[in-house]
Design a protein around this motif. Sequence first.
Motif, PDB file in Angstrom:
ATOM      1  N   PRO A  27       1.127 -11.327  19.186  1.00 32.15           N
ATOM      2  CA  PRO A  27       2.183 -10.324  18.983  1.00 32.15           C
ATOM      3  C   PRO A  27       3.506 -10.706  19.646  1.00 32.15           C
ATOM      4  N   TYR A  28       3.461 -11.426  20.757  1.00 32.70           N
ATOM      5  CA  TYR A  28       4.692 -11.865  21.412  1.00 32.70           C
ATOM      6  C   TYR A  28       5.410 -12.918  20.572  1.00 32.70           C
ATOM      7  N   CYS A  29       4.638 -13.780  19.935  1.00 37.21           N
ATOM      8  CA  CYS A  29       5.213 -14.792  19.045  1.00 37.21           C
ATOM      9  C   CYS A  29       5.893 -14.119  17.853  1.00 37.21           C
ATOM     10  N   ILE A  30       5.250 -13.105  17.323  1.00 34.76           N
ATOM     11  CA  ILE A  30       5.794 -12.376  16.178  1.00 34.76           C
ATOM     12  C   ILE A  30       7.093 -11.678  16.576  1.00 34.76           C
ATOM     13  N   ARG A  31       7.116 -11.034  17.746  1.00 33.90           N
ATOM     14  CA  ARG A  31       8.335 -10.358  18.226  1.00 33.90           C
ATOM     15  C   ARG A  31       9.482 -11.336  18.420  1.00 33.90           C
ATOM     16  N   ALA A  32       9.194 -12.473  19.042  1.00 35.14           N
ATOM     17  CA  ALA A  32      10.233 -13.474  19.288  1.00 35.14           C
ATOM     18  C   ALA A  32      10.752 -14.034  17.969  1.00 35.14           C
ATOM     19  N   SER A  33       9.852 -14.318  17.043  1.00 36.04           N
ATOM     20  CA  SER A  33      10.251 -14.834  15.727  1.00 36.04           C
ATOM     21  C   SER A  33      11.130 -13.835  14.997  1.00 36.04           C
ATOM     22  N   GLU A  34      10.773 -12.563  15.087  1.00 33.32           N
ATOM     23  CA  GLU A  34      11.539 -11.515  14.412  1.00 33.32           C
ATOM     24  C   GLU A  34      12.953 -11.399  14.999  1.00 33.32           C
ATOM     25  N   LEU A  35      13.082 -11.458  16.308  1.00 33.37           N
ATOM     26  CA  LEU A  35      14.405 -11.407  16.926  1.00 33.37           C
ATOM     27  C   LEU A  35      15.269 -12.564  16.438  1.00 33.37           C
ATOM     28  N   LEU A  36      14.708 -13.763  16.445  1.00 29.79           N
ATOM     29  CA  LEU A  36      15.468 -14.927  15.993  1.00 29.79           C
ATOM     30  C   LEU A  36      15.813 -14.822  14.509  1.00 29.79           C
ATOM     31  N   ARG A  37      14.886 -14.297  13.707  1.00 33.36           N
ATOM     32  CA  ARG A  37      15.144 -14.137  12.274  1.00 33.36           C
ATOM     33  C   ARG A  37      16.283 -13.160  12.034  1.00 33.36           C
ATOM     34  N   THR A  38      16.321 -12.045  12.790  1.00 33.92           N
ATOM     35  CA  THR A  38      17.392 -11.067  12.604  1.00 33.92           C
ATOM     36  C   THR A  38      18.751 -11.639  12.985  1.00 33.92           C
ATOM     37  N   LYS A  39      18.755 -12.671  13.795  1.00 33.11           N
ATOM     38  CA  LYS A  39      19.995 -13.338  14.176  1.00 33.11           C
ATOM     39  C   LYS A  39      20.347 -14.464  13.209  1.00 33.11           C
ATOM     40  N   GLY A  40      19.513 -14.664  12.182  1.00 28.51           N
ATOM     41  CA  GLY A  40      19.782 -15.691  11.185  1.00 28.51           C
ATOM     42  C   GLY A  40      19.493 -17.097  11.651  1.00 28.51           C
ATOM     43  N   VAL A  41      18.609 -17.223  12.625  1.00 27.69           N
ATOM     44  CA  VAL A  41      18.293 -18.532  13.202  1.00 27.69           C
ATOM     45  C   VAL A  41      17.138 -19.180  12.448  1.00 27.69           C
ATOM     46  N   ASP A  42      17.355 -20.423  12.036  1.00 26.24           N
ATOM     47  CA  ASP A  42      16.268 -21.227  11.475  1.00 26.24           C
ATOM     48  C   ASP A  42      15.522 -21.845  12.658  1.00 26.24           C
ATOM     49  N   THR A  43      14.268 -21.505  12.787  1.00 26.97           N
ATOM     50  CA  THR A  43      13.467 -21.962  13.918  1.00 26.97           C
ATOM     51  C   THR A  43      12.440 -22.978  13.458  1.00 26.97           C
ATOM     52  N   THR A  44      12.363 -24.082  14.160  1.00 24.41           N
ATOM     53  CA  THR A  44      11.292 -25.042  13.939  1.00 24.41           C
ATOM     54  C   THR A  44      10.097 -24.544  14.729  1.00 24.41           C
ATOM     55  N   THR A  45       8.992 -24.286  14.028  1.00 22.74           N
ATOM     56  CA  THR A  45       7.816 -23.744  14.709  1.00 22.74           C
ATOM     57  C   THR A  45       6.694 -24.770  14.736  1.00 22.74           C
ATOM     58  N   TYR A  46       5.946 -24.718  15.809  1.00 21.57           N
ATOM     59  CA  TYR A  46       4.782 -25.566  15.991  1.00 21.57           C
ATOM     60  C   TYR A  46       3.592 -24.651  16.230  1.00 21.57           C
ATOM     61  N   ASN A  47       2.706 -24.577  15.256  1.00 18.96           N
ATOM     62  CA  ASN A  47       1.531 -23.727  15.345  1.00 18.96           C
ATOM     63  C   ASN A  47       0.460 -24.435  16.167  1.00 18.96           C
ATOM     64  N   ILE A  48       0.038 -23.793  17.242  1.00 17.54           N
ATOM     65  CA  ILE A  48      -0.976 -24.412  18.098  1.00 17.54           C
ATOM     66  C   ILE A  48      -2.267 -23.598  18.088  1.00 17.54           C
ATOM     67  N   ASP A  49      -2.551 -22.914  16.970  1.00 22.13           N
ATOM     68  CA  ASP A  49      -3.800 -22.152  16.842  1.00 22.13           C
ATOM     69  C   ASP A  49      -5.023 -23.000  17.171  1.00 22.13           C
ATOM     70  N   SER A  50      -5.001 -24.241  16.761  1.00 19.28           N
ATOM     71  CA  SER A  50      -6.162 -25.121  16.947  1.00 19.28           C
ATOM     72  C   SER A  50      -6.014 -26.062  18.129  1.00 19.28           C
ATOM     73  N   GLY A  51      -5.013 -25.823  18.964  1.00 22.51           N
ATOM     74  CA  GLY A  51      -4.804 -26.718  20.104  1.00 22.51           C
ATOM     75  C   GLY A  51      -4.210 -28.027  19.652  1.00 22.51           C
ATOM     76  N   GLY A  52      -4.776 -29.120  20.103  1.00 17.07           N
ATOM     77  CA  GLY A  52      -4.363 -30.440  19.662  1.00 17.07           C
ATOM     78  C   GLY A  52      -3.126 -30.968  20.356  1.00 17.07           C
TER      79      GLY A  52
END
Length: 84
Positions: free
Chosen positions: A13-38
């Motif tokens: 949920p913290y990732c979702i909140r942070a992503s939403e704030l950046l999206r509302t500011k029109g920021v293109d964010t490079t994301t790295y999904n670490i669901d599986s670690g690695g």
Amino acid sequence: MADVEMYLKTTCPYCIRASELLRTKGVDTTTYNIDSGGPKREEMIQRSGRMTVPQIFIGGRHVGGCDDLFALERDGRLDTMLAA
């Protein structure tokens, strides 16, 4: 506009909140999904010194997690960082 990178997990949920704030500011964010670690998780720990998500970088500078991002916004410093 500064490059923004975020290490995240899809159900965090913290990732979702942070992503939403950046999206509302029109920021293109490079994301790295670490669901599986690695290797990206190891990279995140090495870059930030932290093991929790999200970990956010603006212009290559580590700004912290969701609470840190919202503190920058509240203090009026986020827009300046994004504009650099």
